[in-house]
Scaffold this motif. Structure first.
Motif, short mmCIF file in Angstrom:
data_model
loop_
_atom_site.label_atom_id
_atom_site.label_comp_id
_atom_site.label_asym_id
_atom_site.label_seq_id
_atom_site.Cartn_x
_atom_site.Cartn_y
_atom_site.Cartn_z
N GLN A 182 -12.96 -4.05 2.72
CA GLN A 182 -12.36 -2.78 2.33
C GLN A 182 -13.33 -1.62 2.55
OE1 GLN A 182 -11.11 -3.52 -1.73
NE2 GLN A 182 -8.97 -3.58 -1.09
N GLN A 183 -14.59 -1.82 2.23
CA GLN A 183 -15.59 -0.76 2.41
C GLN A 183 -15.78 -0.44 3.89
OE1 GLN A 183 -16.93 1.03 -0.04
NE2 GLN A 183 -17.82 2.30 1.54
N LYS A 184 -15.81 -1.45 4.75
CA LYS A 184 -15.96 -1.21 6.18
C LYS A 184 -14.76 -0.45 6.73
CE LYS A 184 -19.03 -5.01 7.42
NZ LYS A 184 -19.20 -6.24 8.19
N LEU A 185 -13.56 -0.79 6.28
CA LEU A 185 -12.37 -0.06 6.73
C LEU A 185 -12.39 1.39 6.27
CD1 LEU A 185 -9.60 -2.77 6.16
CD2 LEU A 185 -10.49 -1.94 8.34
N ALA A 186 -12.84 1.62 5.05
CA ALA A 186 -12.93 2.99 4.54
C ALA A 186 -13.97 3.79 5.32
CB ALA A 186 -13.27 2.97 3.05
N ASP A 187 -15.09 3.16 5.65
CA ASP A 187 -16.13 3.84 6.44
C ASP A 187 -15.62 4.20 7.83
OD1 ASP A 187 -17.87 3.62 4.32
OD2 ASP A 187 -18.92 1.86 5.13
N GLN A 188 -14.85 3.30 8.45
CA GLN A 188 -14.29 3.57 9.77
C GLN A 188 -13.33 4.76 9.71
OE1 GLN A 188 -12.48 -0.07 11.06
NE2 GLN A 188 -14.32 -0.76 12.14
N ARG A 189 -12.50 4.82 8.68
CA ARG A 189 -11.56 5.94 8.53
C ARG A 189 -12.30 7.25 8.37
NH1 ARG A 189 -8.74 2.92 4.26
NH2 ARG A 189 -7.61 1.31 5.39
N MET A 190 -13.38 7.25 7.61
CA MET A 190 -14.16 8.48 7.40
C MET A 190 -14.80 8.94 8.71
SD MET A 190 -13.78 9.53 4.37
CE MET A 190 -15.13 10.67 4.18
N ARG A 191 -15.33 8.01 9.51
CA ARG A 191 -15.95 8.37 10.78
C ARG A 191 -14.92 8.91 11.77
NH1 ARG A 191 -18.11 3.23 12.10
NH2 ARG A 191 -18.66 2.57 10.04
N GLN A 192 -13.72 8.39 11.73
CA GLN A 192 -12.67 8.84 12.65
C GLN A 192 -12.13 10.20 12.24
OE1 GLN A 192 -9.85 5.67 12.62
NE2 GLN A 192 -11.03 4.38 14.00
N GLN A 193 -12.11 10.53 10.98
CA GLN A 193 -11.53 11.78 10.52
C GLN A 193 -12.48 12.96 10.69
OE1 GLN A 193 -10.36 11.07 6.50
NE2 GLN A 193 -8.52 9.94 7.07
N GLN A 194 -13.75 12.77 10.62
CA GLN A 194 -14.70 13.88 10.71
C GLN A 194 -14.67 14.60 12.05
OE1 GLN A 194 -18.38 12.10 9.52
NE2 GLN A 194 -17.94 12.26 7.35
N PRO A 195 -14.70 13.92 13.20
CA PRO A 195 -14.63 14.65 14.46
C PRO A 195 -13.31 15.40 14.63
CG PRO A 195 -15.47 12.45 14.84
CD PRO A 195 -15.02 12.51 13.41
N ALA A 196 -12.24 14.86 14.14
CA ALA A 196 -10.95 15.53 14.27
C ALA A 196 -10.96 16.86 13.54
CB ALA A 196 -9.84 14.63 13.73
N ARG A 197 -11.59 16.93 12.41
CA ARG A 197 -11.64 18.18 11.65
C ARG A 197 -12.45 19.24 12.40
NH1 ARG A 197 -12.66 15.74 5.65
NH2 ARG A 197 -10.56 14.91 5.35
N SER A 198 -13.54 18.86 13.01
CA SER A 198 -14.36 19.84 13.71
C SER A 198 -13.61 20.37 14.94
CB SER A 198 -15.71 19.24 14.11
OG SER A 198 -15.52 18.18 15.02
N TRP A 199 -12.87 19.51 15.65
CA TRP A 199 -12.09 19.98 16.79
C TRP A 199 -10.96 20.88 16.34
CZ3 TRP A 199 -13.83 20.14 21.39
CH2 TRP A 199 -14.76 19.20 21.83
N MET A 200 -10.41 20.62 15.18
CA MET A 200 -9.34 21.48 14.68
C MET A 200 -9.87 22.87 14.36
SD MET A 200 -7.16 18.79 12.36
CE MET A 200 -6.10 20.04 11.69
N VAL A 246 -12.41 24.36 15.87
CA VAL A 246 -12.65 25.01 17.16
C VAL A 246 -11.33 25.49 17.75
CG1 VAL A 246 -13.42 24.62 19.54
CG2 VAL A 246 -14.77 23.75 17.63
N ALA A 247 -10.30 24.66 17.68
CA ALA A 247 -8.99 25.04 18.21
C ALA A 247 -8.41 26.23 17.44
CB ALA A 247 -8.04 23.85 18.14
N ALA A 248 -8.62 26.28 16.14
CA ALA A 248 -8.12 27.41 15.35
C ALA A 248 -8.82 28.71 15.73
CB ALA A 248 -8.31 27.11 13.86
N VAL A 249 -10.12 28.65 15.95
CA VAL A 249 -10.86 29.86 16.34
C VAL A 249 -10.41 30.34 17.71
CG1 VAL A 249 -13.16 30.70 16.97
CG2 VAL A 249 -12.85 29.37 14.89
N VAL A 250 -10.24 29.42 18.65
CA VAL A 250 -9.78 29.79 20.00
C VAL A 250 -8.39 30.42 19.92
CG1 VAL A 250 -9.08 28.85 22.24
CG2 VAL A 250 -11.24 28.15 21.21
N ALA A 251 -7.49 29.82 19.14
CA ALA A 251 -6.14 30.37 19.00
C ALA A 251 -6.18 31.76 18.37
CB ALA A 251 -5.29 29.43 18.14
N LEU A 252 -7.04 31.97 17.39
CA LEU A 252 -7.16 33.27 16.75
C LEU A 252 -7.66 34.33 17.74
CD1 LEU A 252 -7.04 34.85 14.08
CD2 LEU A 252 -9.43 34.24 13.73
#
Length: 95
Positions: A31-49, A51-57
């Motif tokens: 369970q801990q390994k699955l939670a760690d994988q989810r956290m690693r996958q979500q962090q890059p998506a937030r940073s790209w979002m 950047v995309a918001a700033v470009v759109a603005l």
């Protein structure tokens, strides 16, 4: 006969072997390994979002500024009573 000897030999070698048991905290580790994988996958998506918001603005604000500039420039020339005088003035304005 030879096949029966091989089977008997294999069965005799299994004596004393115990059934495998899972570790007590094995499920928690999974369970801990699955939670760690989810956290690693979500962090890059937030940073790209971000950047995309700033470009759109920036794109939207530039489009708005250009449309306002073109609208204000066209209305001043069209609303004027002296379009020829206005265009002549613009020729000498850049000196």
């Amino acid at each position: 006969m030879e096949q029966e000897n091989r089977i008997n030999k294999a069965m005799e070698s299994l004596e004393g072997i115990q059934r495998a048991k899972a570790p007590a905290d094995g499920f928690e580790k999974i369970q801990q390994k699955l939670a760690d994988q989810r956290m690693r996958q979500q962090q890059p998506a937030r940073s790209w979002m971000k950047v995309a918001a700033v470009v759109a603005l920036v794109v939207c604000s530039n489009a708005w500024a250009i449309s306002n500039y073109l609208t204000s420039e066209s209305t001043t020339i069209e609303d004027s009573n002296y379009p020829q005088l206005m265009s002549d003035f613009n020729l000498y304005d850049y000196e």
